[in-house]
Design a protein around this motif. Sequence first.
Motif, PDB file in Angstrom:
ATOM      1  N   ASN A  66     -11.235  62.471  78.133  1.00 58.37           N
ATOM      2  CA  ASN A  66     -10.669  61.126  77.994  1.00 58.37           C
ATOM      3  C   ASN A  66      -9.784  60.760  79.182  1.00 58.37           C
ATOM      4  O   ASN A  66      -9.819  59.622  79.658  1.00 58.37           O
TER       5      ASN A  66
ATOM      6  N   GLN B 217     -11.926  59.515  81.826  1.00 57.57           N
ATOM      7  CA  GLN B 217     -12.821  58.432  81.408  1.00 57.57           C
ATOM      8  C   GLN B 217     -14.291  58.846  81.515  1.00 57.57           C
ATOM      9  O   GLN B 217     -15.143  58.098  81.982  1.00 57.57           O
ATOM     10  N   TRP B 218     -14.579  60.048  81.034  1.00 56.37           N
ATOM     11  CA  TRP B 218     -15.936  60.585  81.081  1.00 56.37           C
ATOM     12  C   TRP B 218     -16.703  60.363  79.777  1.00 56.37           C
ATOM     13  O   TRP B 218     -17.872  60.748  79.670  1.00 56.37           O
ATOM     14  N   GLU B 219     -16.081  59.762  78.803  1.00 54.60           N
ATOM     15  CA  GLU B 219     -16.701  59.627  77.485  1.00 54.60           C
ATOM     16  C   GLU B 219     -18.090  58.984  77.556  1.00 54.60           C
ATOM     17  O   GLU B 219     -19.014  59.427  76.880  1.00 54.60           O
ATOM     18  N   GLU B 220     -18.245  57.975  78.392  1.00 53.95           N
ATOM     19  CA  GLU B 220     -19.545  57.290  78.478  1.00 53.95           C
ATOM     20  C   GLU B 220     -20.654  58.209  78.979  1.00 53.95           C
ATOM     21  O   GLU B 220     -21.827  57.983  78.724  1.00 53.95           O
ATOM     22  N   PHE B 221     -20.272  59.247  79.698  1.00 50.32           N
ATOM     23  CA  PHE B 221     -21.260  60.180  80.250  1.00 50.32           C
ATOM     24  C   PHE B 221     -21.524  61.361  79.322  1.00 50.32           C
ATOM     25  O   PHE B 221     -22.503  62.075  79.496  1.00 50.32           O
TER      26      PHE B 221
ATOM     27  N   ASN C 195     -22.829  62.250  76.443  1.00 50.72           N
ATOM     28  CA  ASN C 195     -23.743  62.060  75.323  1.00 50.72           C
ATOM     29  C   ASN C 195     -24.560  63.345  75.188  1.00 50.72           C
ATOM     30  O   ASN C 195     -24.575  64.172  76.112  1.00 50.72           O
TER      31      ASN C 195
ATOM     32  N   LYS D 177     -20.103  65.971  69.660  1.00 44.12           N
ATOM     33  CA  LYS D 177     -20.875  64.726  69.697  1.00 44.12           C
ATOM     34  C   LYS D 177     -21.868  64.628  68.536  1.00 44.12           C
ATOM     35  O   LYS D 177     -22.147  63.538  68.039  1.00 44.12           O
TER      36      LYS D 177
END
Length: 115
Positions: free
Chosen positions: A15, A18-22, A24, A79
């Motif tokens: 967090n 800001q890696w959350e979008e990656f 998955n 996840k």
Amino acid sequence: MNIEKIKEKILAFSNDRQWEEFHNPKNLSMALSVEASELLEIFQWLSLEQASNLTDKKHEHAKQEIADIAIYLIRICMKLDINLEDAINEKMLLNEKKYPLIDENGNKIEYGNKD
């Protein structure tokens, strides 16, 4: 090992960057594969003796790659909402059925080298 504390640390690290979008399941599983390959590379071309007696430098390298593997594995579990401990216990039960110690005739099954 306090898995909940580790999960908090991993999530905070992700967090903060800001890696959350990656992060998955697809990307994490690919990263896990890369890290496993990096561990494999340490042992490439070593004899069994050398692989069992790593130099201090190779041992430290292996430790770092194993940590990377664990981090990605835990992150994938987060996840996919998989309890890793439960998954391991369930899989061990399946393995016990797949590889029994006694066959259907009551004979002990020998696994491993048969000289």
